[in-house]
Design an enzyme around this catalytic site. Structure first.
Site, mmCIF file in Angstrom:
data_model
loop_
_atom_site.group_PDB
_atom_site.id
_atom_site.type_symbol
_atom_site.label_atom_id
_atom_site.label_comp_id
_atom_site.label_asym_id
_atom_site.label_seq_id
_atom_site.Cartn_x
_atom_site.Cartn_y
_atom_site.Cartn_z
ATOM 1 N N PHE A 62 2.004 -0.980 9.921
ATOM 2 C CA PHE A 62 1.048 -1.117 8.823
ATOM 3 C C PHE A 62 0.635 0.266 8.316
ATOM 4 C CE2 PHE A 62 -0.905 -5.666 9.285
ATOM 5 C CZ PHE A 62 0.361 -6.208 9.250
ATOM 6 N N SER A 63 -0.327 0.257 7.403
ATOM 7 C CA SER A 63 -0.656 1.466 6.644
ATOM 8 C C SER A 63 -1.133 2.622 7.511
ATOM 9 C CB SER A 63 -1.719 1.144 5.602
ATOM 10 O OG SER A 63 -1.096 0.448 4.553
ATOM 11 N N ARG A 120 -7.405 -0.741 11.758
ATOM 12 C CA ARG A 120 -6.174 -0.294 11.083
ATOM 13 C C ARG A 120 -6.391 0.822 10.053
ATOM 14 N NH1 ARG A 120 -7.098 -5.651 9.657
ATOM 15 N NH2 ARG A 120 -7.632 -6.089 7.485
ATOM 16 N N ASP A 121 -5.263 1.233 9.503
ATOM 17 C CA ASP A 121 -5.153 2.093 8.323
ATOM 18 C C ASP A 121 -5.720 3.502 8.528
ATOM 19 O OD1 ASP A 121 -4.199 -0.304 7.380
ATOM 20 O OD2 ASP A 121 -5.962 -0.779 6.176
ATOM 21 N N TRP A 165 6.045 -10.278 1.136
ATOM 22 C CA TRP A 165 5.616 -9.550 2.341
ATOM 23 C C TRP A 165 6.383 -10.021 3.577
ATOM 24 C CZ3 TRP A 165 3.487 -9.694 7.170
ATOM 25 C CH2 TRP A 165 2.813 -8.542 7.606
ATOM 26 N N ASP A 180 0.772 -1.254 0.000
ATOM 27 C CA ASP A 180 0.000 0.000 0.000
ATOM 28 C C ASP A 180 0.804 1.305 0.000
ATOM 29 O OD1 ASP A 180 -1.556 -2.101 0.839
ATOM 30 O OD2 ASP A 180 -2.195 -1.173 2.702
ATOM 31 N N GLN A 218 4.199 0.577 2.192
ATOM 32 C CA GLN A 218 4.380 -0.666 2.928
ATOM 33 C C GLN A 218 5.542 -1.417 2.278
ATOM 34 O OE1 GLN A 218 1.951 -2.153 5.726
ATOM 35 N NE2 GLN A 218 2.668 -0.056 5.861
ATOM 36 N N GLU A 266 -10.443 -2.254 4.252
ATOM 37 C CA GLU A 266 -9.067 -1.798 4.478
ATOM 38 C C GLU A 266 -8.886 -0.411 3.842
ATOM 39 O OE1 GLU A 266 -6.431 -5.660 5.031
ATOM 40 O OE2 GLU A 266 -6.797 -5.325 2.909
ATOM 41 N N TRP A 279 -3.990 -8.726 -3.865
ATOM 42 C CA TRP A 279 -3.498 -9.808 -2.999
ATOM 43 C C TRP A 279 -3.753 -11.184 -3.619
ATOM 44 C CZ3 TRP A 279 -0.053 -8.787 0.419
ATOM 45 C CH2 TRP A 279 -0.067 -7.570 1.100
#
Ligand code: FRU
Length: 497
Positions: free
Chosen positions: A98-99, A167-168, A63, A39, A55, A224, A307
């Site tokens: 993370f993002s 998240r994010d 990853w 990302d 990321q 997300e 993904w």
């Protein structure tokens, strides 16, 4: 204080990046300095430059524990690599940074909010990833993580929230000088993503404000990478839902992209959608993030992958993996999101070749129309309005063995991208179809081709289809095909940095 983990990453990326030549990278799309990229993060304009973080796992082309890679640019196309900004080096983020996003504070510092991930033993004996929001401040080069981290945890979510999916964060500054932030989370019973809204007066102390929008199973499961902004008199939510079900010609990508256009209600602090659409109708586009440029343009960039088609055993192993899309200018027309490649790309155009009113049937090649880094504009009309052609196709990245095709069938008004002959050796998805607008076989296509990708802008950005291709670079042919008579204008430029 820079941690050992970050110093190691910085030393490693600097040494290893020297082994990657410009020719091994996309010409004008961003690729990671070395290793893996997903990302876009912290897309911002700071100290007279665009900053983009991503990321990043420098040590392998797959990853791993997430760092934030860092690049800067004046024009969104020439990116300069800077040392990694943050690394997974704290007890609250050692599984990954993370993002997240970035804003500028009144004291001139840049503030990141990102998701820190750590592991925690659960009462049932298992171990799960816990996600919290964390802050770091810096000067556009070096960043200090905040001693108060994590600053948003399960305590700061509504009841029945899952600590495993939170998240994010995407922050922005409001006109009155206060700040807002949206994150995604899941309900404790896993029944679907939602967008949480937070408020802060100073960027450091954040308070939960509302559940801005609930998925309720309408669009995939967990969401997300949310984004929220006003555009052309409307409010817009962009988000990347996981596990989507297709709906007619929308949302065929599993891990998909969603644009909701509507209105934010100031009294309830909720978003009321009026329409929904995919952001991109191709194969490879996810986790997009926007920035407001100093000239007021809303510019979006996305991870040019998906993904589902890049799980670790499906990707070509190399010195780098993952690309960003071309940055796209957003607008709204007739209730739909319109995307155009940033206008700065016009400065990369050279070697113009132009044809007007070419009428043809069957196969066609045009002198001077070839290349892998190309801006190709096609305007199609039926060669015979009484008997409209049945199919048009343009093939590119072509030689005797390989090609990728974009085809259009006017009777169904369906545009298709097909990369099954692009050199892929995996049985992954190679085709996507999109319903597009056309009247009597008239349609405009703009293909932005780079060494390892194709982005197809339909009718000045009404629909966009994006796909990566890893075809041998020698395959640089472009050809056309028509079943029936097509009349076509062609403008082709080479794109060079
Ligand atoms: C989206 C995503 C984000 C997360 C990041 C981890 O692609 O799954 O939700 O923050 O990637 O790398």
């Amino acid at each position: 204080m820079t941690s050992q983990t970050l110093r190691d990453a910085r030393r490693y990326e600097e040494a290893m990046a020297q082994n990657i030549t410009d020719q091994e990278r996309p010409e004008f799309h961003l690729s990671p300095r070395v290793g893996w990229m997903n990302d876009p993060n912290g897309f911002s304009y700071y100290k007279d430059k665009f900053h983009l973080y991503y990321q990043y796992y420098p040590y392998d082309s797959q990853w791993g524990p997430m760092h934030w890679g860092h690049v800067v640019s004046d024009d969104l196309l020439h990116w300069e690599y800077l040392p990694s900004a943050i690394a997974p080096d704290m007890p609250y983020d050692y599984v990954g940074c993370f993002s997240g996003s970035a804003i500028e504070l009144p004291d001139g510092k840049q503030l990141f909010m990102y998701t820190g991930v750590r592991k925690e033993a659960q009462p049932d004996g298992g171990v799960r990833d816990i996600q919290t929001q964390c802050l770091a401040t810096g000067d556009g080069m070096d960043y200090e993580k905040d001693p108060r981290n994590p600053i948003l945890t399960v305590e700061d979510m509504p009841e029945n929230s899952s600590p495993f999916d939170f998240r994010d964060p995407k922050m922005w500054k409001c006109e009155d000088g206060s700040y807002r932030c949206v994150t995604v989370n899941d309900r404790a019973d896993g029944t679907g993503g939602r967008i949480l809204l937070y408020r802060s007066e100073d960027g450091y102390n954040w308070k939960f404000e509302s559940v801005m929008l609930s998925n309720d199973g309408n669009f995939g499961k967990m969401w997300e990478c949310p984004d929220f902004f006003s555009l052309d008199g409307k409010d817009v939510v962009l988000v990347s839902p996981q596990d989507m079900l297709p709906k007619d010609f929308e949302y065929h990508n599993g891990d998909g992209t969603l644009c909701l256009i509507g209105k934010f209600d100031e009294t309830t602090k909720t978003f009321i959608p009026e329409s929904d659409q995919a952001v991109d109708y191709g194969i490879d586009f996810y986790a997009m993030q926007t920035v407001e440029a100093p000239d007021g343009r809303r510019i979006m960039i996305g991870w040019m992958q998906n993904w589902d088609t890049c799980s670790n055993n499906r990707i070509p192993k190399g010195k780098w993996f993952g690309q960003m899309s071309i940055p796209r200018e957003l607008s709204i027309k007739d209730g739909r999101l319109i995307q155009k490649p940033v206008r700065e790309i016009e400065n990369l155009r050279t070697d113009k070749v132009e044809y007007k009113n070419v009428t043809f049937e069957n196969d066609l090649k045009l002198d001077g129309v070839s290349g892998r880094c190309v801006d190709l504009e096609l305007t199609l009309r039926p060669g015979n309005t009484e008997d409209i052609y049945k199919k048009f196709a343009v093939r590119f990245a072509q030689n005797e063995q390989y090609h990728t095709a974009v085809s259009f069938r006017p009777y169904e008004s369906v545009l298709k991208i097909d990369r099954k002959f692009s050199g892929s050796r995996r049985a992954i998805i190679h085709q996507r179809r999109s319903k597009v607008n056309s009247r009597n076989g008239e349609i405009k296509l703009r293909l932005i081709l780079d060494r390892y990708s194709a982005e197809i802008f339909v009718n000045d950005g009404e629909h966009v289809l994006t796909a990566t291709i890893y075809t041998d670079i020698e395959a640089d042919g472009i050809s056309f095909f028509a079943d029936g008579k097509v009349e076509m204008d062609v403008t082709r430029y080479e794109l060079k940095k």
